[in-house]
Design an enzyme around this catalytic site. Structure first.
Site, PDB file in Angstrom:
ATOM      1  N   HIS A  34     -19.434  18.674  -6.839  1.00  0.00           N
ATOM      2  CA  HIS A  34     -19.758  17.456  -6.055  1.00  0.00           C
ATOM      3  C   HIS A  34     -20.061  16.318  -7.021  1.00  0.00           C
ATOM      4  CE1 HIS A  34     -21.717  15.587  -2.301  1.00  0.00           C
ATOM      5  NE2 HIS A  34     -21.691  14.658  -3.236  1.00  0.00           N
ATOM      6  N   HIS A  80     -19.462  11.950  -7.917  1.00  0.00           N
ATOM      7  CA  HIS A  80     -18.962  10.594  -7.628  1.00  0.00           C
ATOM      8  C   HIS A  80     -18.539   9.970  -8.946  1.00  0.00           C
ATOM      9  CE1 HIS A  80     -20.595  10.543  -3.475  1.00  0.00           C
ATOM     10  NE2 HIS A  80     -21.483  11.366  -4.002  1.00  0.00           N
ATOM     11  N   LYS A  98     -14.085  15.467   3.225  1.00  0.00           N
ATOM     12  CA  LYS A  98     -15.520  15.203   3.240  1.00  0.00           C
ATOM     13  C   LYS A  98     -15.947  14.569   4.553  1.00  0.00           C
ATOM     14  CE  LYS A  98     -19.679  14.598   1.607  1.00  0.00           C
ATOM     15  NZ  LYS A  98     -20.248  14.033   0.409  1.00  0.00           N
ATOM     16  N   HIS A 103     -21.769  16.201   4.433  1.00  0.00           N
ATOM     17  CA  HIS A 103     -23.050  15.525   4.204  1.00  0.00           C
ATOM     18  C   HIS A 103     -23.887  15.868   5.432  1.00  0.00           C
ATOM     19  CE1 HIS A 103     -25.656  12.221   2.564  1.00  0.00           C
ATOM     20  NE2 HIS A 103     -26.179  12.440   3.756  1.00  0.00           N
ATOM     21  N   HIS A 114     -25.141  19.195  -1.178  1.00  0.00           N
ATOM     22  CA  HIS A 114     -26.479  18.811  -1.667  1.00  0.00           C
ATOM     23  C   HIS A 114     -27.598  19.224  -0.726  1.00  0.00           C
ATOM     24  CE1 HIS A 114     -25.387  15.532   0.964  1.00  0.00           C
ATOM     25  NE2 HIS A 114     -24.663  14.920   0.058  1.00  0.00           N
ATOM     26  N   ASP A 133     -23.918  15.941  -7.568  1.00  0.00           N
ATOM     27  CA  ASP A 133     -24.011  14.722  -6.748  1.00  0.00           C
ATOM     28  C   ASP A 133     -24.341  13.520  -7.628  1.00  0.00           C
ATOM     29  OD1 ASP A 133     -23.781  13.095  -4.572  1.00  0.00           O
ATOM     30  OD2 ASP A 133     -25.695  13.655  -3.669  1.00  0.00           O
TER      31      ASP A 133
END
Ligand code: DOR
Ligand code: ZN
Length: 357
Positions: free
Chosen positions: A17, A19, A107, A145, A183, A256
């Site tokens: 995970h 970004h 996602k 999420h 997460h 994350d």
């Protein structure tokens, strides 16, 4: 895995995970992951979001180009792309994704839940059922999420309420759909994933293993500790540590890592996201060692994720050294700065090849 007093050698981990952003930030943050991690599941919440396979393919090219420009060809790193689910994602896009060979998950951002989630889903089963059925059919994981967005629900309860309102009905309707509860932050989430039937797993961040919500208010407000789902009480942190280190194959590493430039964090309305990637393995090792479970680190970081995603484990190894190391206060990005998680803190472990040492 080889643990000695002074070092720890393990199969190269992956980040399930991450970004990476785009443009200049992409160029700067890549080197925090490369070398440490062999592969990463790359989140699609760009502006505009990555909703189509062609957009994911173009984003993948930009990542590979940035990798080549900044890290050089000797550093191998594989971006595993994802699509951003919307109310209008057609089942055909899922079949295309499955055929593309570059998309590894779709996602779910509940609309309004977090950074760049405005185009997210308003009603998962109501709007996306046929698309989810296609995902179940082709074995495409849904990366969730897991927070409700109902403003009546206290922000600290949004993950637990999500389990009852969204996760359980979804998995009753589609029991064979592969699901990653991203997460994870609560005891309820950890227990649900541990005990549920069917193909489910969860990622756990270094910050949710190392800090509880007191860290947000330690001597004043600490914007660099603010992420979503927000840090929780100590009982939840303890439950996450137990889940990550307890030997279940359902829990694996996902940093994350969510970089925002310093000014976007230190603001009257600061962005959510902790920049965790560059020192991630040292942070995870510190967390695992705090409960005497360093021997479980390799399964969590390097073995469980590939097994869930149906991929081979990495062939390379990485080594962490036992060396007290103070994380820098900030890392430069062009004329700006990123503040990494645990800036100014001293860890007992160091990833020897870390880009920022
Ligand atoms: O803290 C977060 N930051 N949580 C998310 O879900 C998104 C992320 C980001 O993209 O900045
Ligand atoms: Zn994220």
């Amino acid at each position: 895995m080889d643990i000695s007093i002074n070092s720890l050698t393990l199969t190269q981990p992956d980040d399930w995970h991450l970004h990476l952003r785009d443009g200049d930030i992409l160029r700067s943050v890549l080197r925090g992951s490369v070398g440490q991690f062999g592969r990463a599941i790359v989140m699609p919440n760009l502006t505009p979001p990555v909703v189509k396979v062609e957009q994911a393919a173009a984003y993948r090219k930009r990542i590979l180009q940035a990798l080549n420009d900044t890290a050089g060809e000797t550093q191998e790193f594989e971006p595993l792309m994802t699509l951003y689910l919307t109310d209008d994602t057609p089942p055909d896009e899922i079949y295309k994704a499955a055929e593309s060979g570059i998309i590894y998950g779709v996602k779910l951002y509940p609309a309004g839940a977090t950074t760049n989630s405005a185009a997210g889903v308003t009603d998962l089963l109501g709007r996306c059922l046929s698309t989810l059925e296609a995902m179940q059919k082709v074995g495409m994981p849904l990366l969730m999420h897991g927070e409700v967005t109902d403003p009546k629900i206290d922000i600290f309860d949004r993950e637990a309420v999500f389990i009852d309102r969204v996760m359980i009905p979804l998995r009753d309707a589609l029991p064979e759909l592969k699901v990653v509860f991203e997460h994870l932050t609560t005891r309820q989430g950890a227990e649900y994933v541990r005990d549920a039937a069917g193909p489910i797993a969860a990622t756990i961040t270094p910050h949710h293993l190392l800090y509880n919500r007191n860290a947000l208010f330690n001597g004043g407000i600490r914007p660099h500790m603010y992420c979503l789902p927000v840090l929780k009480r100590e009982i939840h942190r303890q439950a996450l540590l137990e889940a990550a280190t307890g030997g279940s194959g359902r829990f694996f590493l996902g940093t994350d890592s969510a970089p925002h430039l310093r000014g976007m964090k230190e603001s009257a309305c600061g962005c959510a996201g902790c920049y965790t990637a560059p020192y991630a393995m040292a942070l995870y090792a510190t967390a695992f060692e705090s409960v005497g479970k360093l021997d479980q680190l390799e399964a969590f970081a390097s073995l469980n994720g590939p097994r869930f995603y149906g991929l081979p484990v990495n062939k390379r190894k990485i080594t962490l050294e036992r060396a007290s190391y103070t994380i820098p206060d900030a890392l430069s990005v062009g004329d700006d700065e990123l503040v990494p998680l645990a800036a100014g803190e001293t860890l007992p472990w160091r990833f020897a090849d870390a880009a920022y040492t």
